[in-house]
Write a protein that holds these residues in place. Structure first.
Motif, PDB file in Angstrom:
ATOM      1  N   LEU A 166       0.808  -1.217   0.000  1.00 25.67           N
ATOM      2  CA  LEU A 166       0.000   0.000   0.000  1.00 25.67           C
ATOM      3  C   LEU A 166       0.844   1.270   0.000  1.00 25.67           C
ATOM      4  N   LEU A 167       2.134   1.151   0.263  1.00 27.76           N
ATOM      5  CA  LEU A 167       3.022   2.315   0.374  1.00 27.76           C
ATOM      6  C   LEU A 167       2.360   3.382   1.250  1.00 27.76           C
ATOM      7  N   ASP A 168       2.046   4.555   0.683  1.00 28.44           N
ATOM      8  CA  ASP A 168       1.401   5.605   1.468  1.00 28.44           C
ATOM      9  C   ASP A 168      -0.070   5.773   1.110  1.00 28.44           C
ATOM     10  N   GLY A 169      -0.672   4.748   0.512  1.00 33.31           N
ATOM     11  CA  GLY A 169      -2.092   4.820   0.187  1.00 33.31           C
ATOM     12  C   GLY A 169      -2.941   4.946   1.440  1.00 33.31           C
ATOM     13  N   ALA A 170      -4.071   5.648   1.320  1.00 34.48           N
ATOM     14  CA  ALA A 170      -4.954   5.874   2.463  1.00 34.48           C
ATOM     15  C   ALA A 170      -6.403   5.682   2.037  1.00 34.48           C
ATOM     16  N   SER A 171      -7.221   5.196   2.973  1.00 37.18           N
ATOM     17  CA  SER A 171      -8.668   5.058   2.766  1.00 37.18           C
ATOM     18  C   SER A 171      -8.985   4.183   1.559  1.00 37.18           C
ATOM     19  N   ASN A 172      -8.287   3.063   1.459  1.00 47.78           N
ATOM     20  CA  ASN A 172      -8.539   2.078   0.414  1.00 47.78           C
ATOM     21  C   ASN A 172      -9.109   0.809   1.045  1.00 47.78           C
ATOM     22  N   SER A 173      -9.646  -0.074   0.210  1.00 49.14           N
ATOM     23  CA  SER A 173     -10.238  -1.316   0.708  1.00 49.14           C
ATOM     24  C   SER A 173      -9.584  -2.515   0.041  1.00 49.14           C
ATOM     25  N   THR A 181       1.022  -4.950   3.103  1.00 47.27           N
ATOM     26  CA  THR A 181       1.951  -4.172   3.915  1.00 47.27           C
ATOM     27  C   THR A 181       1.799  -2.690   3.620  1.00 47.27           C
ATOM     28  N   GLY A 182       2.277  -1.864   4.557  1.00 49.06           N
ATOM     29  CA  GLY A 182       2.365  -0.426   4.342  1.00 49.06           C
ATOM     30  C   GLY A 182       1.042   0.296   4.482  1.00 49.06           C
ATOM     31  N   GLY A 183       0.995   1.497   3.906  1.00 49.38           N
ATOM     32  CA  GLY A 183      -0.202   2.317   3.935  1.00 49.38           C
ATOM     33  C   GLY A 183      -0.152   3.387   5.005  1.00 49.38           C
ATOM     34  N   GLU A 184      -0.934   4.444   4.776  1.00 51.84           N
ATOM     35  CA  GLU A 184      -1.119   5.461   5.809  1.00 51.84           C
ATOM     36  C   GLU A 184      -2.248   5.007   6.732  1.00 51.84           C
ATOM     37  N   THR A 185      -3.395   5.630   6.675  1.00 51.96           N
ATOM     38  CA  THR A 185      -4.489   5.260   7.572  1.00 51.96           C
ATOM     39  C   THR A 185      -5.756   4.988   6.772  1.00 51.96           C
ATOM     40  N   GLY A 186      -6.704   4.326   7.435  1.00 50.55           N
ATOM     41  CA  GLY A 186      -8.008   4.094   6.833  1.00 50.55           C
ATOM     42  C   GLY A 186      -8.043   3.018   5.780  1.00 50.55           C
ATOM     43  N   ASN A 187      -7.058   2.123   5.774  1.00 49.35           N
ATOM     44  CA  ASN A 187      -7.037   1.035   4.802  1.00 49.35           C
ATOM     45  C   ASN A 187      -7.706  -0.199   5.411  1.00 49.35           C
ATOM     46  N   ALA A 188      -8.913  -0.483   4.946  1.00 48.97           N
ATOM     47  CA  ALA A 188      -9.682  -1.620   5.464  1.00 48.97           C
ATOM     48  C   ALA A 188      -9.198  -2.906   4.798  1.00 48.97           C
ATOM     49  N   ILE A 189      -8.902  -3.918   5.611  1.00 49.71           N
ATOM     50  CA  ILE A 189      -8.449  -5.227   5.116  1.00 49.71           C
ATOM     51  C   ILE A 189      -9.421  -6.241   5.705  1.00 49.71           C
ATOM     52  N   LEU A 190     -10.442  -6.603   4.935  1.00 47.17           N
ATOM     53  CA  LEU A 190     -11.591  -7.319   5.487  1.00 47.17           C
ATOM     54  C   LEU A 190     -11.974  -8.520   4.623  1.00 47.17           C
ATOM     55  N   GLY A 191     -12.293  -9.617   5.295  1.00 50.63           N
ATOM     56  CA  GLY A 191     -12.921 -10.754   4.642  1.00 50.63           C
ATOM     57  C   GLY A 191     -12.065 -11.508   3.659  1.00 50.63           C
ATOM     58  N   SER A 227       1.102   3.207  10.194  1.00 48.23           N
ATOM     59  CA  SER A 227       0.190   2.545   9.266  1.00 48.23           C
ATOM     60  C   SER A 227      -1.063   2.086  10.007  1.00 48.23           C
ATOM     61  N   ASN A 228      -2.226   2.518   9.491  1.00 41.91           N
ATOM     62  CA  ASN A 228      -3.512   2.207  10.142  1.00 41.91           C
ATOM     63  C   ASN A 228      -3.488   2.525  11.632  1.00 41.91           C
ATOM     64  N   ASN A 229      -2.754   3.582  11.977  1.00 37.99           N
ATOM     65  CA  ASN A 229      -2.604   4.000  13.380  1.00 37.99           C
ATOM     66  C   ASN A 229      -2.121   2.862  14.273  1.00 37.99           C
ATOM     67  N   THR A 246      -8.726 -10.128  13.611  1.00 36.98           N
ATOM     68  CA  THR A 246      -8.295  -8.748  13.390  1.00 36.98           C
ATOM     69  C   THR A 246      -9.339  -7.814  13.983  1.00 36.98           C
ATOM     70  N   ALA A 247      -8.937  -6.568  14.203  1.00 41.51           N
ATOM     71  CA  ALA A 247      -9.860  -5.531  14.673  1.00 41.51           C
ATOM     72  C   ALA A 247      -9.810  -4.360  13.697  1.00 41.51           C
ATOM     73  N   THR A 248     -10.973  -3.811  13.372  1.00 37.71           N
ATOM     74  CA  THR A 248     -11.062  -2.658  12.474  1.00 37.71           C
ATOM     75  C   THR A 248     -11.900  -1.580  13.141  1.00 37.71           C
ATOM     76  N   ASP A 249     -11.356  -0.361  13.202  1.00 37.92           N
ATOM     77  CA  ASP A 249     -12.071   0.724  13.883  1.00 37.92           C
ATOM     78  C   ASP A 249     -13.064   1.399  12.928  1.00 37.92           C
ATOM     79  N   PRO A 250     -13.872   2.348  13.389  1.00 39.06           N
ATOM     80  CA  PRO A 250     -14.866   2.990  12.519  1.00 39.06           C
ATOM     81  C   PRO A 250     -14.263   3.754  11.346  1.00 39.06           C
ATOM     82  N   ASN A 251     -12.976   4.076  11.421  1.00 37.69           N
ATOM     83  CA  ASN A 251     -12.303   4.780  10.328  1.00 37.69           C
ATOM     84  C   ASN A 251     -11.582   3.825   9.382  1.00 37.69           C
ATOM     85  N   ASN A 252     -11.915   2.533   9.490  1.00 35.50           N
ATOM     86  CA  ASN A 252     -11.398   1.492   8.590  1.00 35.50           C
ATOM     87  C   ASN A 252      -9.911   1.212   8.767  1.00 35.50           C
TER      88      ASN A 252
END
Length: 565
Positions: free
Chosen positions: A117-124, A145-155, A183-185, A270-276
């Motif tokens: 995800l590098l610095d991607g944010a708010s992706n699914s 791997t990677g990413g800023e915040t809000g990257n949902a990894i679900l299902g 990454s994802n806080n 896993t746990a996912t918060d309201p901000n994904n």
């Protein structure tokens, strides 16, 4: 703009390039669908894009239903903000096979990350609707791997990757009230406290410490084995529940799932918060089936000395809906006694082949058979016995009996010459000792003829017997089983030392691996392998992979190589 479609006729084969697809600039709403990226037209053979499968330098794109496998460097990588000047958001990666063949099961990993995800944010990556989950497996580094915040990894189905299933910066220890950033806080992962199964249902309980007064989505997964790190991965998605933390940042949760859905004994979450912001996978928790027991089908078995083998049956009852395993071992009380000793005690050196195994029950299996090879000697010994034992249950408990006696009925009327001098017996002994199986007829005939062709020339016979032993040592079957085990132990732990009394007492270098461990591991890798039979290469690679995954999870290995280094 759409590249590909759901119809097979619209599929593109995007392979053998420097880069498969690069979506550059700030254009939005691309769709990449139904393509084979990094494989040939069958989706089963790698035809790598040398710089990777897809570079995603756009917003709001959909990547769905593709096979993205066999590529060098990565499957999917988000565009580098230092090159594109922005962070990419709103992209959906759903329903893809990333690192598998077109069947979604067989290995065809990318030589790097599955998704970076590098610095991607708010992706699914995946989602909560049917079919949204990706299969991300067999990649040489982390699955996601990677990413800023809000990257949902679900299902998703995430397993058998070389790195973590979800990597937010290594296995990150949970912090109180989850105040760290990254990454994802660096979302805290759940802690599973118990996994219990009755005759119909598996119940999972646990806790989460994270941001106060917040509702989290807790997803659960079953795995055939735990990741070497001890956390993850997430092979089979079981479902989810919601948990809300209190003012002290703590929440508890429980979740129940039918046993038929639980495809492996290791459970993660896993746990996912309201901000994904999705966490890394939790530590593995072992399934304990309170209703199922594993035991021998009988307390005693009888076999004739000339019968070549005895089959010992292990049963599981009453519940067989989940996976389970148990250790099996023969027990040798004879020690170094001579083969012609008459005391009623059978020897693994003379009367039977020592047998060690981890017996694995798949969901629905109620019985398994372990074969022990019997050696037909030429000594008048009378009946002799040895015992077999069960231990280390996983996914069930031990029932009764867990110790069984095997009685060998003698077929000799008087003492005769050693049967090992007989060419056929000598050849069979090599098959049993080196590659742990009965000889195939063509192999038995070939090697026996090698000796008998010498006629009465004893020098020739002796040379042929030596050459036969050397050939078995150098055979693919032994080099890729027993010798592989010795090399892995030596690489991991070096050599050990022992005391010799030959000539005088002195210390000498000896292999680190002990005999019983060597036999267990060698027999595990060699199970079902006959060189030349259809599919032997795949079966051997699968056995080797299963062994090495188990090896690096053993306490001795993890003590020597802690994940914190």
């Amino acid at each position: 703009m759409t590249i590909g479609a759901t119809a097979v006729s619209a599929r593109n084969i995007i392979s053998g390039n420097e880069l498969g697809i690069s979506l550059g600039g700030l254009s939005t709403r691309f769709t990449i669908q139904g393509n084979y990226i990094g494989t040939d037209i069958t989706g089963n053979v790698a035809l790598a894009n040398t710089f990777g499968g897809i570079v995603l330098g756009t917003n709001d794109a959909t990547i769905g239903g593709n096979v993205i496998s066999g590529n060098d460097l990565f499957g999917i990588q988000f565009g580098d903000p230092s090159l594109f000047g922005t962070t990419f958001r709103g992209n959906l990666i759903q329903g893809n096979f990333i690192g598998t063949k077109a069947d979604g099961v067989s290995a065809l990993g990318n030589r790097g990350y599955g998704i970076d995800l590098l610095d991607g944010a708010s992706n699914s990556v995946g989602g909560t609707t049917a079919g949204a989950g990706n299969t991300i497996a067999f990649n040489t580094q982390a699955a996601v791997t990677g990413g800023e915040t809000g990257n949902a990894i679900l299902g998703n189905s995430i397993f058998s990757n070389g790195g973590l299933g979800i990597d937010l910066g290594g296995v990150i220890a949970n912090d109180d009230c989850d105040g760290d950033r990254g990454s994802n806080n660096k979302q805290n992962f759940p802690v599973i406290t118990s996994v219990l199964a009755n005759s119909t249902t598996t119940s999972i309980q646990g806790t989460l410490n994270s941001t106060a007064n917040t509702q989290f989505r807790i997803e659960f997964f079953a795995n055939s084995a735990c990741d070497p790190s001890g956390n993850g991965e997430g092979q089979t998605f079981l479902g989810f529940t919601n948990a809300t933390t209190d003012a002290s940042c703590n929440a508890s949760f429980s979740f129940a799932v039918p046993n038929a859905s639980v495809t492996g004994p290791m459970i993660t979450a896993t746990a996912t918060d309201p901000n994904n912001n999705t966490s890394e996978f939790s530590a593995c928790a072992s399934l304990a089936d309170l209703s199922a027991t594993m035991q021998f089908s009988a307390a005693s078995y009888t076999v004739g000395e000339g019968d070549k083998r005895v089959d010992v049956t292990i049963t599981r009852s009453p519940n067989s809906n989940a996976a389970a395993s148990v250790s099996f071992a023969t027990s040798d009380l004879a020690g170094l006694q001579s083969c012609n000793t008459v005391n009623g005690v059978a020897s693994s050196r003379c009367d039977y082949e020592a047998r060690f195994a981890t017996v694995r029950f798949a969901p629905g299996e109620t019985s398994k058979t372990v074969s022990i090879f019997i050696i037909d000697d030429s000594y008048l010994e009378g009946p002799e016995t040895f015992t077999v034992n069960l231990g280390n249950p996983l996914g069930a408990t031990l029932g009764t009996p867990t110790i069984a006696t095997v009685a060998i009925t003698d077929n000799d009327l008087s003492n005769g010459p050693s049967l090992i001098a007989a060419p056929g017996v000598f050849v069979r002994a090599h098959y049993l000792d080196f590659i742990n199986r009965e000889p195939d007829q063509s192999g038995l005939d070939f090697w026996t003829k090698e000796i008998t062709s010498c006629g009465s020339d004893q020098a020739c016979v002796q040379l042929r017997r030596i050459n036969l032993s050397a050939a078995f040592y150098l055979s693919i079957e032994f080099q890729q089983t027993g010798y592989l085990v010795e090399r892995i132990y030596k690489t991991a732990f070096g050599e050990a030392s022992g005391v010799s009394t030959s000539g005088s007492t002195h210390v000498l270098i000896v292999p680190f691996v002990r005999l019983n461990d060597f036999l267990l591991d060698t027999q595990q890798i060699g199970a079902g392998i006959i060189i030349g039979q259809t599919g032997w290469e795949t079966a051997l690679e699968n056995n080797k992979r299963a062994f090495t995954l188990d090896f690096v999870q053993r306490p001795s290995f993890q003590t020597r190589f802690p994940t914190s280094i």
